[in-house]
Design a protein around this motif. Sequence first.
Motif, PDB file in Angstrom:
ATOM      1  N   TRP A  76       2.220   7.394 -12.272  1.00 25.09           N
ATOM      2  CA  TRP A  76       3.628   8.124 -11.632  1.00 25.09           C
ATOM      3  C   TRP A  76       4.862   7.782 -12.503  1.00 25.09           C
ATOM      4  O   TRP A  76       5.587   8.691 -12.449  1.00 25.09           O
ATOM      5  N   VAL A  77       4.688   6.821 -13.386  1.00 26.59           N
ATOM      6  CA  VAL A  77       5.897   6.860 -14.428  1.00 26.59           C
ATOM      7  C   VAL A  77       5.859   8.279 -15.319  1.00 26.59           C
ATOM      8  O   VAL A  77       6.918   8.740 -15.421  1.00 26.59           O
ATOM      9  N   MET A 108       0.981  -1.197   0.017  1.00 24.30           N
ATOM     10  CA  MET A 108       0.105  -0.007  -0.129  1.00 24.30           C
ATOM     11  C   MET A 108       1.010   1.241  -0.079  1.00 24.30           C
ATOM     12  O   MET A 108       1.816   1.358   0.483  1.00 24.30           O
ATOM     13  N   ALA A 109       0.621   2.253  -0.764  1.00 23.06           N
ATOM     14  CA  ALA A 109       1.305   3.445  -0.946  1.00 23.06           C
ATOM     15  C   ALA A 109       1.253   4.129   0.215  1.00 23.06           C
ATOM     16  O   ALA A 109       0.066   4.433   0.915  1.00 23.06           O
ATOM     17  N   PRO A 110       2.071   4.962   0.686  1.00 25.55           N
ATOM     18  CA  PRO A 110       1.982   5.871   1.476  1.00 25.55           C
ATOM     19  C   PRO A 110       1.296   7.264   1.456  1.00 25.55           C
ATOM     20  O   PRO A 110       0.819   7.535   0.428  1.00 25.55           O
ATOM     21  N   THR A 111       0.550   7.805   2.456  1.00 25.15           N
ATOM     22  CA  THR A 111      -0.271   8.895   2.223  1.00 25.15           C
ATOM     23  C   THR A 111       0.332  10.334   2.281  1.00 25.15           C
ATOM     24  O   THR A 111      -0.080  11.230   1.571  1.00 25.15           O
ATOM     25  N   ASP A 112       1.596  10.409   2.891  1.00 30.16           N
ATOM     26  CA  ASP A 112       2.157  11.793   2.865  1.00 30.16           C
ATOM     27  C   ASP A 112       2.880  11.891   1.686  1.00 30.16           C
ATOM     28  O   ASP A 112       3.364  11.042   0.972  1.00 30.16           O
ATOM     29  N   THR A 157       5.503  13.540   0.380  1.00 30.67           N
ATOM     30  CA  THR A 157       7.026  13.392   0.211  1.00 30.67           C
ATOM     31  C   THR A 157       7.213  11.882   0.215  1.00 30.67           C
ATOM     32  O   THR A 157       8.026  11.164  -0.634  1.00 30.67           O
ATOM     33  N   ASP A 158       6.587  10.969   1.010  1.00 29.77           N
ATOM     34  CA  ASP A 158       6.574   9.638   1.091  1.00 29.77           C
ATOM     35  C   ASP A 158       6.113   8.935  -0.052  1.00 29.77           C
ATOM     36  O   ASP A 158       6.854   7.981  -0.494  1.00 29.77           O
ATOM     37  N   ARG A 159       4.929   9.689  -0.511  1.00 30.37           N
ATOM     38  CA  ARG A 159       4.574   9.030  -2.029  1.00 30.37           C
ATOM     39  C   ARG A 159       5.307   9.152  -2.993  1.00 30.37           C
ATOM     40  O   ARG A 159       5.721   8.032  -3.709  1.00 30.37           O
TER      41      ARG A 159
END
Length: 105
Positions: free
Chosen positions: A44-45, A1-5, A7-9
């Motif tokens: 995202w790519v 699961m992808a982070p929500t922040d 910068t983290d994303r």
Amino acid sequence: MAPTDSTDRITFWQGHVTAWQVSDLTQKAYCEQQELRYSTFGYWVRKLRRAAEPATKKKGAGFVPVIPATVQPTGLTLSLPNGLEIRGIEANNLGLVRDLLGMLA
């Protein structure tokens, strides 16, 4: 699961894009292997690729400023009492001007 922040994303997806690029897998196969949503990965790519482009290569909104050229009229100008002007009257278009005036009369 992808982070929500935010910068983290970015870090999360950059890591996956880099890992995919060094793998011999297609995007779809990589996503299946990593249990990632294929459409999100593609997003995202593209997003990271655009962010990496030099500023001079990035496209704007598609609008270009238009600066009207100052063109000096050639030939004669006929100004009518109602404010209409016919410009660029020359020997080769006298017949057209005569026909226009006949229609306006």
